[in-house]
Design a protein around this motif. Structure first.
Motif, PDB file in Angstrom:
ATOM      1  N   GLU A   1      -3.057  -0.941  -2.914  1.00 49.45           N
ATOM      2  CA  GLU A   1      -3.640   0.400  -3.016  1.00 49.45           C
ATOM      3  C   GLU A   1      -2.550   1.409  -3.318  1.00 49.45           C
ATOM      4  O   GLU A   1      -1.463   1.341  -2.749  1.00 49.45           O
ATOM      5  CB  GLU A   1      -4.349   0.776  -1.710  1.00 49.45           C
ATOM      6  CG  GLU A   1      -5.030   2.138  -1.749  1.00 49.45           C
ATOM      7  CD  GLU A   1      -5.670   2.498  -0.410  1.00 49.45           C
ATOM      8  OE1 GLU A   1      -6.148   3.636  -0.285  1.00 49.45           O
ATOM      9  OE2 GLU A   1      -5.652   1.650   0.506  1.00 49.45           O
ATOM     10  N   VAL A   2      -2.849   2.332  -4.218  1.00 48.95           N
ATOM     11  CA  VAL A   2      -1.934   3.415  -4.564  1.00 48.95           C
ATOM     12  C   VAL A   2      -2.737   4.704  -4.586  1.00 48.95           C
ATOM     13  O   VAL A   2      -3.919   4.722  -4.982  1.00 48.95           O
ATOM     14  CB  VAL A   2      -1.267   3.180  -5.935  1.00 48.95           C
ATOM     15  CG1 VAL A   2      -0.314   4.330  -6.276  1.00 48.95           C
ATOM     16  CG2 VAL A   2      -0.514   1.862  -5.948  1.00 48.95           C
ATOM     17  N   GLU A   3      -2.113   5.764  -4.189  1.00 49.88           N
ATOM     18  CA  GLU A   3      -2.785   7.072  -4.175  1.00 49.88           C
ATOM     19  C   GLU A   3      -3.341   7.405  -5.564  1.00 49.88           C
ATOM     20  O   GLU A   3      -2.688   7.187  -6.590  1.00 49.88           O
ATOM     21  CB  GLU A   3      -1.790   8.142  -3.729  1.00 49.88           C
ATOM     22  CG  GLU A   3      -2.404   9.519  -3.617  1.00 49.88           C
ATOM     23  CD  GLU A   3      -1.364  10.573  -3.260  1.00 49.88           C
ATOM     24  OE1 GLU A   3      -1.765  11.675  -2.858  1.00 49.88           O
ATOM     25  OE2 GLU A   3      -0.159  10.279  -3.388  1.00 49.88           O
ATOM     26  N   ASN A   4      -4.567   7.926  -5.582  1.00 48.49           N
ATOM     27  CA  ASN A   4      -5.248   8.354  -6.812  1.00 48.49           C
ATOM     28  C   ASN A   4      -5.571   7.190  -7.741  1.00 48.49           C
ATOM     29  O   ASN A   4      -5.752   7.382  -8.951  1.00 48.49           O
ATOM     30  CB  ASN A   4      -4.421   9.399  -7.575  1.00 48.49           C
ATOM     31  CG  ASN A   4      -4.191  10.654  -6.761  1.00 48.49           C
ATOM     32  OD1 ASN A   4      -5.034  11.045  -5.945  1.00 48.49           O
ATOM     33  ND2 ASN A   4      -3.036  11.294  -6.954  1.00 48.49           N
ATOM     34  N   SER A   5      -5.589   5.951  -7.212  1.00 42.82           N
ATOM     35  CA  SER A   5      -5.999   4.816  -8.040  1.00 42.82           C
ATOM     36  C   SER A   5      -7.346   4.305  -7.524  1.00 42.82           C
ATOM     37  O   SER A   5      -7.700   4.505  -6.355  1.00 42.82           O
ATOM     38  CB  SER A   5      -4.961   3.705  -7.975  1.00 42.82           C
ATOM     39  OG  SER A   5      -4.889   3.164  -6.670  1.00 42.82           O
ATOM     40  N   SER A   6      -8.065   3.622  -8.392  1.00 48.27           N
ATOM     41  CA  SER A   6      -9.375   3.107  -7.998  1.00 48.27           C
ATOM     42  C   SER A   6      -9.633   1.781  -8.691  1.00 48.27           C
ATOM     43  O   SER A   6      -9.172   1.554  -9.820  1.00 48.27           O
ATOM     44  CB  SER A   6     -10.490   4.112  -8.357  1.00 48.27           C
ATOM     45  OG  SER A   6     -10.511   4.347  -9.757  1.00 48.27           O
ATOM     46  N   ASN A   7     -10.337   0.906  -7.993  1.00 48.14           N
ATOM     47  CA  ASN A   7     -10.727  -0.401  -8.536  1.00 48.14           C
ATOM     48  C   ASN A   7      -9.531  -1.225  -9.015  1.00 48.14           C
ATOM     49  O   ASN A   7      -9.641  -2.001  -9.971  1.00 48.14           O
ATOM     50  CB  ASN A   7     -11.726  -0.229  -9.685  1.00 48.14           C
ATOM     51  CG  ASN A   7     -13.014   0.451  -9.232  1.00 48.14           C
ATOM     52  OD1 ASN A   7     -13.496   0.221  -8.106  1.00 48.14           O
ATOM     53  ND2 ASN A   7     -13.562   1.301 -10.091  1.00 48.14           N
ATOM     54  N   GLY A   8      -8.373  -1.007  -8.390  1.00 49.92           N
ATOM     55  CA  GLY A   8      -7.207  -1.811  -8.731  1.00 49.92           C
ATOM     56  C   GLY A   8      -6.443  -1.353  -9.958  1.00 49.92           C
ATOM     57  O   GLY A   8      -5.460  -1.997 -10.354  1.00 49.92           O
ATOM     58  N   TRP A   9      -6.853  -0.257 -10.592  1.00 53.12           N
ATOM     59  CA  TRP A   9      -6.149   0.244 -11.787  1.00 53.12           C
ATOM     60  C   TRP A   9      -4.994   1.151 -11.366  1.00 53.12           C
ATOM     61  O   TRP A   9      -5.175   2.058 -10.557  1.00 53.12           O
ATOM     62  CB  TRP A   9      -7.105   1.034 -12.683  1.00 53.12           C
ATOM     63  CG  TRP A   9      -8.103   0.171 -13.392  1.00 53.12           C
ATOM     64  CD1 TRP A   9      -9.370  -0.114 -12.978  1.00 53.12           C
ATOM     65  CD2 TRP A   9      -7.907  -0.508 -14.628  1.00 53.12           C
ATOM     66  NE1 TRP A   9      -9.997  -0.932 -13.884  1.00 53.12           N
ATOM     67  CE2 TRP A   9      -9.120  -1.194 -14.913  1.00 53.12           C
ATOM     68  CE3 TRP A   9      -6.852  -0.609 -15.531  1.00 53.12           C
ATOM     69  CZ2 TRP A   9      -9.294  -1.977 -16.057  1.00 53.12           C
ATOM     70  CZ3 TRP A   9      -7.018  -1.373 -16.668  1.00 53.12           C
ATOM     71  CH2 TRP A   9      -8.209  -2.064 -16.929  1.00 53.12           C
ATOM     72  N   THR A  64       0.843  -1.189   0.000  1.00 56.84           N
ATOM     73  CA  THR A  64       0.000   0.000   0.000  1.00 56.84           C
ATOM     74  C   THR A  64       0.876   1.236   0.000  1.00 56.84           C
ATOM     75  O   THR A  64       1.838   1.318   0.751  1.00 56.84           O
ATOM     76  CB  THR A  64      -0.903   0.030   1.257  1.00 56.84           C
ATOM     77  OG1 THR A  64      -1.661  -1.176   1.305  1.00 56.84           O
ATOM     78  CG2 THR A  64      -1.828   1.220   1.218  1.00 56.84           C
ATOM     79  N   THR A  65       0.529   2.189  -0.886  1.00 53.84           N
ATOM     80  CA  THR A  65       1.343   3.391  -1.007  1.00 53.84           C
ATOM     81  C   THR A  65       0.461   4.620  -1.045  1.00 53.84           C
ATOM     82  O   THR A  65      -0.508   4.677  -1.812  1.00 53.84           O
ATOM     83  CB  THR A  65       2.205   3.354  -2.284  1.00 53.84           C
ATOM     84  OG1 THR A  65       3.041   2.206  -2.229  1.00 53.84           O
ATOM     85  CG2 THR A  65       3.055   4.600  -2.410  1.00 53.84           C
ATOM     86  N   VAL A  66       0.778   5.598  -0.201  1.00 51.73           N
ATOM     87  CA  VAL A  66       0.154   6.919  -0.249  1.00 51.73           C
ATOM     88  C   VAL A  66       1.288   7.921  -0.317  1.00 51.73           C
ATOM     89  O   VAL A  66       2.129   7.963   0.576  1.00 51.73           O
ATOM     90  CB  VAL A  66      -0.720   7.183   0.990  1.00 51.73           C
ATOM     91  CG1 VAL A  66      -1.298   8.580   0.917  1.00 51.73           C
ATOM     92  CG2 VAL A  66      -1.820   6.138   1.085  1.00 51.73           C
ATOM     93  N   GLY A  67       1.342   8.713  -1.376  1.00 47.56           N
ATOM     94  CA  GLY A  67       2.514   9.556  -1.573  1.00 47.56           C
ATOM     95  C   GLY A  67       2.173  11.007  -1.737  1.00 47.56           C
ATOM     96  O   GLY A  67       1.086  11.466  -1.401  1.00 47.56           O
ATOM     97  N   ASN A  68       3.161  11.723  -2.298  1.00 43.87           N
ATOM     98  CA  ASN A  68       3.014  13.169  -2.488  1.00 43.87           C
ATOM     99  C   ASN A  68       3.153  13.517  -3.959  1.00 43.87           C
ATOM    100  O   ASN A  68       3.828  14.464  -4.327  1.00 43.87           O
ATOM    101  CB  ASN A  68       4.048  13.924  -1.654  1.00 43.87           C
ATOM    102  CG  ASN A  68       5.461  13.453  -1.948  1.00 43.87           C
ATOM    103  OD1 ASN A  68       5.664  12.542  -2.758  1.00 43.87           O
ATOM    104  ND2 ASN A  68       6.432  14.069  -1.301  1.00 43.87           N
TER     105      ASN A  68
END
Length: 595
Positions: A124-132, A2-6
């Motif tokens: 999960e990645v920042e600004n991603s949705s539904n696994g894309w 899981t990544t949440v970045g800047n």
């Protein structure tokens, strides 16, 4: 993962992948003994507990708390065989840039022939949705994973393995590349023909920033395989069915990547050897610094060549085990089965890699032969410089001896002048006696010498005194000349390895009159003049001068001088050598370890 970045960049995202899995594959020099040591280090028998692993050194082992500054990871062993393989799960806890929250949990597998696989699912990645996830974002994640996995695995390797990697990657092993395998269930762009991805523009550029130069795009099942020089991307709804052959092909490609870096360091050493030849040419002209530089490089390069040979043996064993593993596929499969076709292609790739390894062996042998030739040539050149130095020291010693004799003659001349002055005093006494100097009380002597008999007596006394002084001066002069000129000087080139500690102890037991040290590069040339002890069984020697190289443990020359013209110089030389042997200067075979 899981990544949440800047991320604040304005990106043009063309291609996105769904439900991404990432595998990083590399080859490392492993064997069964090293894998067994790794399982011991991980305490695999107690795999339920997990262990904190870090490459940091504990500078305060006596304290109960170890502070790692966040640079560590937790490793939990899932499965293992002591000398065959280990599978583990690692939670990475490495510092990130400000504003980035990243939870990295990887799975890893290492086997006894060097196949290392790190795997992660993108949750999960920042600004991603539904696994894309876009390829632009994936690029940043992959770079971070590549460096973090290197930092993690390096803390598990032995010092010897780290030295091998530092050699191949020129002390930048923490930044080494790994072969990338991306597996996804879907892709956002599906052109009519797979070749349309090779458009030379946005599509191809986005793919190549992840897997390097795009060589080929193939259609598989309901998706694609993109093959690049540093990785591949596989897209399919049934991606799990292709996972094993993809990983096997990935490992074959990882060996090729390592072999490219391995070959580069060989040619780098070869090119360096040509520059060292120029230093040897300078040394021929008398540049001692260039000779020292060449000798140091040859010593290092020879060690590197040995380590490169060790790596090559690891590569051979690894490829052999890899091919053997590939041949254990199910013989019941049809020849047109995609999995079997993939395995055959991997086996063919491995055979090509084996041929490259064999070709590399020839280059290694050539490099080792060249190192041997350069070492022999530099040793010959060093001996030549040593002989020149010895001759120069002999000439200096001879000049010093001549200056000593000149000083002795000057001292003799002063002694003669003193004797002449003493003679003049005698004449003054005669003059006093004959009345040259008035002495009132001695009138009876004046009356005696004023007669004819007295004049004759004065003349006889004067002549007798002059003759006596003349004979005395002649005899004194001959004796002084004999002691000043008639001396025996012996100069002897030793040229033997010696125990410097025992030699210096031997010198300290004597009266040292002169000691000088000259440094040339790594060499330390010491010249010591000392007086031998006065004993009945010792030859009558004025001094002994020893010249030796303290850094190379080498006794170069020995000079000695004696005033005894009847003394046999060979006997003196043998006597001194016997004393040195008794002191352990030559016959201690382990002196290099003790010095």
């Amino acid at each position: 993962m899981t990544t949440v970045g800047n991320l604040g960049d304005v990106l043009t995202e063309v291609i996105k992948l769904k439900n991404v899995k990432i595998a990083l594959i590399e080859w490392l020099p492993f064997d069964r003994n090293q894998l067994s040591a790794l399982n011991i280090k991980l305490d695999s028998l107690h795999r339920r507990r997990g262990h904190i692993v870090t490459a940091l050194k504990d500078d305060s082992p006596e304290e109960l708390i170890f502070k790692d500054s966040g640079v560590s990871c937790k490793v939990v062993v899932k499965d293992f065989q002591p000398s065959e393989y280990v599978s583990f799960q690692a939670s990475l806890n490495f510092p990130e840039d400000e504003g980035i929250v990243q939870n990295e949990e990887l799975s890893g597998n290492i086997n006894s022939w060097g196949r290392v696989v790190y795997g992660a699912d993108i949750v999960e990645v920042e600004n991603s949705s539904n696994g894309w996830v876009s390829l632009d974002v994936l690029t940043r994640i992959i770079v971070d994973l590549t460096m973090d996995t290197s930092q993690m695995i390096d803390s598990l390797l032995t010092e010897y393995q780290r030295n091998l990697l530092d050699l191949v990657f020129m002390d930048e092993s923490s930044k080494r590349s790994k072969y990338l395998l991306i597996m996804a269930e879907d892709i956002s762009v599906r052109p009519r023909n797979p070749e349309d991805f090779l458009d030379g523009e946005d599509l191809q550029n986005e793919i190549e920033q992840v897997i390097g130069v795009l060589h080929k795009v193939e259609k598989i099942d309901d998706g694609y395989i993109f093959r690049g020089n540093t990785g591949q991307i596989a897209i399919s709804n049934h991606i799990d069915d292709f996972e094993k052959p993809l990983l096997e092909r990935g490992f074959s490609s990882a060996i090729k990547l390592f072999l490219d870096d391995y070959s580069s360091i060989i040619w780098h050493l070869w090119d360096e050897s040509r520059l060292i030849e120029k230093d040897i040419d300078k040394a021929l002209l008398g540049d001692i610094t260039s000779l020292t530089k060449a000798q140091n490089w040859i010593a290092r390069a020879s060690s590197d060549a040995i380590m490169l040979g060790d790596i090559l043996s690891y590569l051979r064993d690894s490829i052999f085990n890899f091919v053997e593993d590939l041949t254990e596929n199910d013989p019941s499969k049809l020849n047109d089965d995609p999995l079997l076709i993939e395995l055959k292609q991997i086996m063919n790739d491995s055979q090509i890699t084996t041929k490259r390894v064999n070709d590399t062996q020839k280059v290694i042998h050539g490099l080792e032969s060249k190192m041997t030739a350069l070492r022999d040539f530099s040793n010959t050149l060093a001996e030549k410089h040593m002989r020149k130095l010895s001759d120069s020291m002999a000439q200096n010693t001879k000049s010093l001896s001549q200056m000593t004799e000149s000083n002795n003659r000057a001292s003799d001349a002063l002694s003669i002048i003193e004797l002449i002055l003493a003679g003049s005093v005698i004449i003054d006494i005669v003059l006093v006696l004959v009345g040259e100097y008035a002495i009132p009380d001695w009138t009876w002597l004046g009356q005696l010498f004023s007669s004819g008999v007295g004049n004759l007596l004065i003349m006889l006394i004067t002549v007798s005194l002059w003759i006596g002084v003349f004979v005395f001066l002649r005899l004194s002069k001959r004796k002084l000349e004999s002691t000043a000129v008639k001396r025996q000087l012996s100069t002897n080139v030793i040229g033997r390895r010696c125990n410097v500690a025992a030699l210096e102890l031997f010198i300290e037991e004597r009266n040292i009159t002169l000691k000088s040290t000259d440094r040339e590069g790594d060499s330390r040339i010491v010249t010591v003049t000392c007086e031998p002890p006065s004993k009945k069984d010792q030859p009558d020697l004025d001094y002994i001068t020893l010249l030796y190289d303290a850094s190379e443990h080498f006794l170069i020359q020995m000079d000695f001088e004696t005033p005894d013209m009847s003394l046999d110089l060979d006997q003196c030389y043998n006597h001194i050598l016997k004393e040195m042997e008794k002191a352990g200067i030559f016959n201690d075979l382990n002196f290099e370890k003790s010095c």
